[in-house]
Write an enzyme that holds these catalytic residues in place. Structure first.
Site, short mmCIF file in Angstrom:
data_model
loop_
_atom_site.label_atom_id
_atom_site.label_comp_id
_atom_site.label_asym_id
_atom_site.label_seq_id
_atom_site.Cartn_x
_atom_site.Cartn_y
_atom_site.Cartn_z
N LYS A 1 -44.70 -11.09 -42.39
CA LYS A 1 -45.73 -11.72 -43.23
C LYS A 1 -45.62 -11.23 -44.67
O LYS A 1 -45.56 -12.03 -45.62
CB LYS A 1 -47.13 -11.37 -42.69
CG LYS A 1 -48.26 -11.63 -43.68
CD LYS A 1 -49.63 -11.35 -43.09
CE LYS A 1 -50.15 -9.96 -43.27
NZ LYS A 1 -50.70 -9.62 -44.58
N ARG B 1 -54.71 -11.20 -50.68
CA ARG B 1 -54.30 -10.15 -51.59
C ARG B 1 -53.04 -10.52 -52.37
O ARG B 1 -52.90 -10.21 -53.56
CB ARG B 1 -54.03 -8.90 -50.74
CG ARG B 1 -53.81 -7.67 -51.53
CD ARG B 1 -55.08 -7.33 -52.18
NE ARG B 1 -54.98 -6.19 -53.05
CZ ARG B 1 -55.91 -5.90 -53.93
NH1 ARG B 1 -56.97 -6.67 -54.06
NH2 ARG B 1 -55.78 -4.86 -54.69
N CYS C 1 -58.14 -8.91 -47.19
CA CYS C 1 -58.99 -8.39 -46.11
C CYS C 1 -60.01 -7.43 -46.68
O CYS C 1 -59.73 -6.66 -47.61
CB CYS C 1 -58.13 -7.64 -45.08
SG CYS C 1 -57.39 -8.72 -43.87
N ARG D 1 -60.49 -2.46 -53.27
CA ARG D 1 -59.03 -2.67 -53.37
C ARG D 1 -58.70 -2.99 -54.85
O ARG D 1 -58.48 -4.15 -55.21
CB ARG D 1 -58.59 -3.79 -52.43
CG ARG D 1 -58.80 -3.43 -50.97
CD ARG D 1 -58.25 -4.48 -50.04
NE ARG D 1 -56.80 -4.46 -49.96
CZ ARG D 1 -56.09 -5.35 -49.24
NH1 ARG D 1 -56.71 -6.29 -48.55
NH2 ARG D 1 -54.77 -5.27 -49.20
N PRO D 2 -58.69 -1.94 -55.66
CA PRO D 2 -58.49 -2.17 -57.10
C PRO D 2 -57.09 -2.65 -57.43
O PRO D 2 -56.16 -2.49 -56.63
CB PRO D 2 -58.72 -0.77 -57.70
CG PRO D 2 -58.43 0.19 -56.59
CD PRO D 2 -58.76 -0.52 -55.31
N ASP E 1 -55.92 -1.76 -60.65
CA ASP E 1 -55.76 -1.06 -61.94
C ASP E 1 -54.29 -0.72 -62.24
O ASP E 1 -53.86 -0.80 -63.39
CB ASP E 1 -56.61 0.21 -61.96
CG ASP E 1 -56.29 1.14 -60.79
OD1 ASP E 1 -56.28 0.66 -59.65
OD2 ASP E 1 -56.02 2.33 -61.03
N ILE F 1 -54.70 5.58 -46.80
CA ILE F 1 -54.45 4.44 -47.68
C ILE F 1 -55.77 3.69 -47.95
O ILE F 1 -56.14 3.49 -49.11
CB ILE F 1 -53.40 3.46 -47.08
CG1 ILE F 1 -52.15 4.22 -46.65
CG2 ILE F 1 -53.06 2.35 -48.07
CD1 ILE F 1 -51.32 4.85 -47.74
#
Ligand code: EPU
Length: 416
Positions: A22, A92, A116, A121-122, A124, A325
């Site tokens: 994927k 994402r 998800c 979930r930055p 930056d 993570i």
């Protein structure tokens, strides 16, 4: 909404065939548009995330043909478009359109990329990289406005490893003709496959451990590539097999991409054998506990943390998983505790009591890997469970229900 009904407690036996990866597919499909040519991608999985990314690329006037598992992408008539579309928020990998559009058109207007939902979930690091090569970044009304007059080559070091930021940096660097040096990039096989695609397009790339030297090129050309097999899909079936597999033969596996899993199996007493591209896994009645942490490749992947949590509930000893993570990737844990597991969360550590018998329950999936783990837990539990939210699972696993049926599971799906 799709509901999965599972009557658990049966041992499974048979063969499963792993699809193309994927996360390779998503990276390679977007990268292929840099060629402004015809590209043939083989071994593409039929999953919702791929269907969604194809819908997004059509907004850029790209033609696609997807027959069996072969995808033909023709971007010879690609045009710039702002990307304000609900699909951007859904996945994402839509962040890759930033690197792509900047690379091709020196501008990008895009909604905030989603994915998800497991906490913050930055992006930056993506943005910091863009700024380092001369991109001006503005954020307004939940969207990004990125623009550059000219891109300048630089030596850039990522403060942490990030798959997405590495892919974005590769996409953008591939159009900068002076040498770029990217340090501390992710070396996940899926990132390496994006590098392979760029090399096939004519970009000059040299990788030394996690430092990447790139001399980009404006005019790239078409190519043909075959995607690696999905190590997370393979790992999910292997973890299921360790609990309920009389003998499960997993085909089309890239063993080299699963070393961390085989190391784990050795430590927790799971019997397996492999030859060429086939991994056979047997259930263990004497599973040991473990202390393990998730980490970037080649470490144990966060994407297998959720199915591993299920397996460790039935080991003979207690275990600890440290999720390094995504510390909030925990939605499955609340559901497992409803089934009789005893898992305590402290900071980013999950303390899992072993020797548990899971019982059937009504469950709700919140994300892709979490959903697959709840189906796994239901197969393990006594009685009939119902898992709501198969649509999350379908984002990343093709034929999961069909495969489980062929292995002998008592499972069906109802549209509600
Ligand atoms: N991070 C930042 N800032 C950034 C980017 C990342 O702080 O700018 C942090 C993240 O919050 C996370 C860590 O860095 O703590 C690693 O994130 P990474 O950027 O590597 O993840 P990603 O690119 O968003 C990809 C996969 C995920 C997989 C992760 C980690 C795709 C499309 N997604 O996400 O896959 O979990 O890498 O390996 O490739 C899945 O397949 O289920 C999935 C979620």
């Amino acid at each position: 909404m799709k509901l999965v009904r599972v009557k658990g407690g049966k041992l499974l036996e048979g063969d499963v065939y792993i699809q193309g990866s994927k996360n390779s597919a998503l990276g390679v499909i977007v990268a292929s548009l840099l060629s402004k040519s015809r590209v043939i991608i083989q071994n593409v999985p039929k999953i919702q995330d791929v269907f969604d990314i194809l819908e997004i690329i059509k907004l850029l006037n790209v033609q696609v043909e997807f027959i069996n598992n072969i995808l033909i992408v023709d971007s010879s008539k690609i045009v710039y478009s702002t990307l304000k579309n609900p699909l951007i928020k859904k996945m994402r990998a839509s962040s890759y359109f930033m690197g792509l559009l900047l690379s091709l058109f020196l501008k990008c207007e895009i909604e905030n990329p989603g994915g998800c939902d497991f906490g913050s979930r930055p992006i930056d690091m993506h943005l910091d990289f863009f700024e380092s090569v001369g991109v001006v970044v503005r954020y307004l009304d939940e969207g990004y406005y990125l623009k550059a007059d000219k891109l300048k080559a630089t030596r850039y070091r990522f403060k942490n490893k990030s798959v997405g930021a590495s892919i974005n940096a590769l996409l953008l660097s591939s159009s900068i003709e002076d040498e770029m040096i990217l340090e501390n990039i992710s070396i996940e096989p899926e990132v390496l496959q994006v590098i392979e695609a760029l090399v096939l397009m004519g970009v000059d790339i040299h990788l030394e451990k996690d430092t990447c030297y790139i001399k980009g090129r404006v005019n790239k050309h078409g190519f043909m590539i075959s995607l690696i097999s999905d190590r997370i899909e393979a790992g999910t079936y292997a973890l299921m097999a360790a609990a309920i597999g009389k003998e499960i033969r997993i085909h089309n596996v890239e063993i080299d991409h699963l070393r961390y899993l085989l190391d784990l199996f050795d430590k927790i007493n799971v019997k397996y054998k492999w030859e060429k591209k086939k991994l056979t896994v047997y259930r263990s009645k004497e599973l040991k506990g473990i202390e393990i942490e998730t980490s970037p490749y080649p470490g144990f992947p966060t994407d297998l943390q959720q199915p591993l949590t299920v397996l460790l509930c039935i080991s003979k000893e207690n275990s600890v998983i440290k999720e390094q993570i995504y510390k909030d990737r925990t939605s499955h844990i609340y559901e497992l505790n409803k089934m009789g597991a005893n898992i305590k969360i402290k900071d980013n550590c999950f303390y899992i009591e072993g020797n548990k018998r899971l019982s059937s329950c009504n469950l709700k999936a919140n994300d892709l890997r979490g959903g697959a783990s709840l189906i796994f837990a239901s197969l393990l539990a006594d009685g009939e469970s119902k898992v709501l939210g198969l649509q999350y699972v379908e984002r990343g696993y093709s034929y999961l229900i069909e495969n489980l049926l062929s292995l002998g599971a008592d499972i069906d799906v109802e549209e509600i």
